[in-house]
Design an enzyme around this catalytic site. Structure first.
Site, PDB file in Angstrom:
ATOM      1  CD  GLU A  15      -2.632  -1.421   2.540  1.00 43.46           C
ATOM      2  OE1 GLU A  15      -3.750  -0.332   2.195  1.00 43.46           O
ATOM      3  OE2 GLU A  15      -2.650  -2.444   3.127  1.00 43.46           O
ATOM      4  CB  SER A 190      -5.617  -0.300   0.252  1.00 44.79           C
ATOM      5  OG  SER A 190      -5.686   0.739   1.175  1.00 44.79           O
ATOM      6  CB  SER A 324     -10.966   8.244   2.054  1.00 38.19           C
ATOM      7  OG  SER A 324      -9.288   8.395   1.500  1.00 38.19           O
TER       8      SER A 324
END
Length: 362
Positions: A15, A190, A324
């Site tokens: 990530e 994620s 997000s």
């Protein structure tokens, strides 16, 4: 006096790029009349680099890769070179508080938090225990099971056990969970390495993929329900945001939908009843406290047709990218992005001050 804020980002994780996007967004949102921004970059190979103070937003995440532009830090002298908090000659370089913007292993899992604890540096977000338990989905679900928090059924495997008898592993998943089911690396977020499985063929491929990212994987039953999320903010007295709903246009909310195309529908606030909100809020706070969290958490749930709330997982360092959910939930709740960051810094400092009251000698 401005607060000297160290932004710690990058990291040895799949990530890494997500962390860069988060850092770019946070830098843009910070109020430069209140903060000095000091970038601290961890490369994919684990090198720590402290860059020059940032005087404004960065236009491209490539600018945040400081490997050749900053000061390479010796791992044996991190405290004096990276965080010169006790050095009078370097007092002008002293960092007041660190904001770890790291996702995945070697950053979100308690390792960096432990380093900061050892150096007695104030930092934003969850501590060692909550970070490590929240990162490992198996440990998290075991803790929640002990706390009596309802969740989807699951099984898990280490790579060695799977390799010793693959057929037994596949059959156990089919007998225990059935299809559809989801296969995930235990220590990633994620949606990296996650697969939805509808049959044996896709299950076998999913195991192979997940084990590329972790030595431990978790397999969860598919739940027929709405995917809803809520933000939790605070230390001892956590508060909750409104609830948001994820409406994927693909089979599930994957990496591309989260960070690249923005195609997934995010409904904020979600169309739920007051009773459903109270139930989600109650379980979110229970989950926050069960892991002894601090600062922030995004709690993810399944909401079934009969109003049942099942815990999916918590994220102890949710991203701050344009797509997000966490900052958008608080925006809808009346807390702007920049004010949210200020609140998180404040909570981190308060938690550090509280720890300084603990007696360490007898």
């Amino acid at each position: 006096m401005k607060i000297k804020l160290g932004l710690l980002y990058g990291g040895k994780s799949a990530e890494h790029n997500v962390s860069l996007q988060t850092a770019k967004a946070v830098i843009k949102a910070l109020d430069l009349t209140k903060y000095e921004i000091h970038p601290i970059y961890i490369s994919e190979t684990g090198e720590w680099v402290r860059g020059a103070q940032l005087l404004g937003p960065v236009e491209d995440v490539k600018e945040l890769r400081l490997k050749e532009a900053g000061q390479l830090i010796s791992p044996v002298a991190l405290n004096s070179e990276l965080f010169p908090v006790n050095s009078s000659q370097n007092n002008e370089d002293k960092i007041d508080v660190v904001f770890p913007l790291l996702h995945g292993p070697n950053g979100e899992d308690g390792t960096v938090q432990g380093l900061l604890e050892l150096m007695n540096i104030p930092y934003v977000g969850n501590g060692v225990l909550a970070s490590s338990a929240g990162m490992d989905k198996v440990m998290m679900k075991n803790i929640y099971a002990q706390a009596g928090i309802k969740q989807a059924n699951y099984v898990w495997y280490l790579r060695r056990d799977w390799q010793s008898d693959r057929e037994a592993a596949y059959k156990n998943v089919e007998d225990t969970l059935g299809y559809p089911c989801f296969v995930k690396p235990a220590n990633l977020g994620s949606s990296v390495g996650i697969s939805k499985c509808k049959d044996r063929e896709s299950l076998e491929k999913a195991f192979e993929l997940a084990f590329e990212y972790d030595r431990k994987i978790i397999i969860e039953e598919g739940i027929d329900g709405r995917e809803v999320e809520i933000g939790v903010l605070g230390n001892e007295d956590p508060q909750c945001s409104v609830v948001g709903e994820i409406v994927p246009t693909t089979d599930f909310y994957d990496y591309q939908a989260k960070y690249e195309d923005g195609s997934t529908g995010l409904i904020i606030p979600a169309d739920i009843t007051d009773e459903e909100y109270k139930k989600i809020k109650s379980v979110a706070i229970q989950s926050f406290k069960a892991l002894d969290c601090s600062g922030l958490v995004r709690a993810d749930f399944f909401l079934t047709k009969d109003g049942d709330v099942l815990m999916n997982e918590v994220n102890t360092m949710p991203g701050f990218t344009p797509f997000s959910m966490f900052p958008m939930l608080w925006q809808e709740s009346g807390l702007s992005y920049s004010k949210l960051i200020e609140k998180l810094v404040e909570l981190g400092v308060k938690r550090h001050e509280e720890k300084q009251q603990i007696k360490h000698t007898f």
